[in-house]
Design a protein around this motif. Structure first.
Motif, PDB file in Angstrom:
ATOM      1  N   UNK A  47       0.834  -1.205   0.000  1.00  0.00           N
ATOM      2  CA  UNK A  47       0.000   0.000   0.000  1.00  0.00           C
ATOM      3  C   UNK A  47       0.867   1.254   0.000  1.00  0.00           C
ATOM      4  N   UNK A  48       1.963   1.219   0.734  1.00  0.00           N
ATOM      5  CA  UNK A  48       2.812   2.396   0.815  1.00  0.00           C
ATOM      6  C   UNK A  48       3.714   2.526  -0.400  1.00  0.00           C
ATOM      7  N   UNK A  49       4.179   1.406  -0.949  1.00  0.00           N
ATOM      8  CA  UNK A  49       5.080   1.432  -2.103  1.00  0.00           C
ATOM      9  C   UNK A  49       4.412   2.056  -3.329  1.00  0.00           C
ATOM     10  N   UNK A  50       3.100   1.900  -3.437  1.00  0.00           N
ATOM     11  CA  UNK A  50       2.377   2.447  -4.577  1.00  0.00           C
ATOM     12  C   UNK A  50       2.405   3.969  -4.593  1.00  0.00           C
ATOM     13  N   UNK A  51       2.545   4.597  -3.445  1.00  0.00           N
ATOM     14  CA  UNK A  51       2.491   6.057  -3.367  1.00  0.00           C
ATOM     15  C   UNK A  51       3.872   6.706  -3.326  1.00  0.00           C
ATOM     16  N   UNK A  53       7.392   8.277  -4.386  1.00  0.00           N
ATOM     17  CA  UNK A  53       7.959   8.967  -5.539  1.00  0.00           C
ATOM     18  C   UNK A  53       9.358   8.424  -5.805  1.00  0.00           C
ATOM     19  N   UNK A  54       9.927   8.830  -6.946  1.00  0.00           N
ATOM     20  CA  UNK A  54      11.291   8.409  -7.279  1.00  0.00           C
ATOM     21  C   UNK A  54      12.268   8.889  -6.214  1.00  0.00           C
ATOM     22  N   UNK A  55      12.119  10.147  -5.769  1.00  0.00           N
ATOM     23  CA  UNK A  55      13.010  10.701  -4.752  1.00  0.00           C
ATOM     24  C   UNK A  55      12.938   9.938  -3.442  1.00  0.00           C
ATOM     25  N   UNK A  56      11.741   9.516  -3.067  1.00  0.00           N
ATOM     26  CA  UNK A  56      11.597   8.746  -1.819  1.00  0.00           C
ATOM     27  C   UNK A  56      12.246   7.375  -1.935  1.00  0.00           C
ATOM     28  N   UNK A  57      12.075   6.731  -3.072  1.00  0.00           N
ATOM     29  CA  UNK A  57      12.737   5.424  -3.268  1.00  0.00           C
ATOM     30  C   UNK A  57      14.258   5.582  -3.260  1.00  0.00           C
ATOM     31  N   UNK A  58      14.741   6.654  -3.905  1.00  0.00           N
ATOM     32  CA  UNK A  58      16.179   6.918  -3.930  1.00  0.00           C
ATOM     33  C   UNK A  58      16.700   7.193  -2.521  1.00  0.00           C
ATOM     34  N   UNK A  59      15.965   7.997  -1.751  1.00  0.00           N
ATOM     35  CA  UNK A  59      16.371   8.297  -0.370  1.00  0.00           C
ATOM     36  C   UNK A  59      16.445   7.016   0.458  1.00  0.00           C
ATOM     37  N   UNK A 123       9.818   9.173   6.243  1.00  0.00           N
ATOM     38  CA  UNK A 123       8.972   8.257   5.495  1.00  0.00           C
ATOM     39  C   UNK A 123       8.699   7.000   6.309  1.00  0.00           C
ATOM     40  N   UNK A 124       9.702   6.515   7.011  1.00  0.00           N
ATOM     41  CA  UNK A 124       9.510   5.330   7.839  1.00  0.00           C
ATOM     42  C   UNK A 124       8.506   5.620   8.945  1.00  0.00           C
ATOM     43  N   UNK A 125       8.543   6.822   9.504  1.00  0.00           N
ATOM     44  CA  UNK A 125       7.563   7.201  10.521  1.00  0.00           C
ATOM     45  C   UNK A 125       6.161   7.219   9.935  1.00  0.00           C
ATOM     46  N   UNK A 126       6.036   7.769   8.725  1.00  0.00           N
ATOM     47  CA  UNK A 126       4.725   7.795   8.061  1.00  0.00           C
ATOM     48  C   UNK A 126       4.261   6.376   7.765  1.00  0.00           C
ATOM     49  N   UNK A 127       5.191   5.540   7.362  1.00  0.00           N
ATOM     50  CA  UNK A 127       4.870   4.132   7.086  1.00  0.00           C
ATOM     51  C   UNK A 127       4.426   3.426   8.364  1.00  0.00           C
TER      52      UNK A 127
END
Length: 187
Positions: A47-51, A53-59, A123-127
């Protein structure tokens, strides 16, 4: 108003003690799943991976590599080679001791790496919050299902008890009739 909405509106006060409009979204979803008899649990990573962005995956990748033993070992080897090259191997070192250029590069790396790691942590906190929300929905649905099972058991128990009482009354009526017939034959 749809049939599903009216069904949920009827059951919301029963399970939550509040009207459907007063429920928050996780409670409404849990109630909907309970009434529709559907699975409430979902893979939070999907559910979280679908949302993302490229920058978040890179981070995430940078933070993952920057916090690994592979990075630490490679970085330590780089520092040892840098120091060895500038102290012993090169006759005209490009960064003589006290390695001012190396310190500048390390400062720039830290200045870039720290915000990237903080983005990943945010992002981990949001996850984690999303995971907690999904767990909450599943727990609510489980509670609703358990309460519904209790109601069904109570109804079955009441129905069974009524049938037993009816059977006992029938047996008493038969015994009374037998006693009356016996008294009539004896008298």
């Amino acid at each position: 108003m749809t049939e599903q909405h009216s069904l949920l509106a009827r059951h919301a006060p029963k399970w939550f003690g509040r009207a459907l409009d007063a429920l928050d979204e996780p409670e409404k979803r849990a109630l909907g799943h309970a009434k529709a008899r559907t699975i409430a649990s979902r893979d939070p990573n999907e559910a979280y991976a679908e949302t993302m962005t490229f920058g978040e995956r890179l981070a995430d990748r940078v933070a993952s590599f920057g916090g690994s033993w592979t990075f630490i070992i490679i970085f330590c080897l780089f520092l040892v080679l840098w120091a060895a090259a500038n102290v012993w191997l090169l006759t005209r070192p490009f960064d003589p001791y006290p390695f001012i250029f190396l310190n500048l590069m390390l400062s720039m790396l830290a200045a870039l790496q720290a915000p990237v790691i903080m983005m990943s942590q945010n992002r981990q906190s949001a996850k984690d919050r999303r995971n907690a929300e999904l767990d909450y929905e599943v727990n609510l649905k489980a509670e609703i299902e358990i309460m519904a099972l209790h109601e069904k058991l109570d109804a079955l128990r009441t129905e069974h008890l009524a049938a037993l009482i009816e059977k006992q009354n029938e047996q008493i009526r038969l015994l009374t009739a037998l006693l009356e017939r016996r008294e009539g034959q004896a008298g």
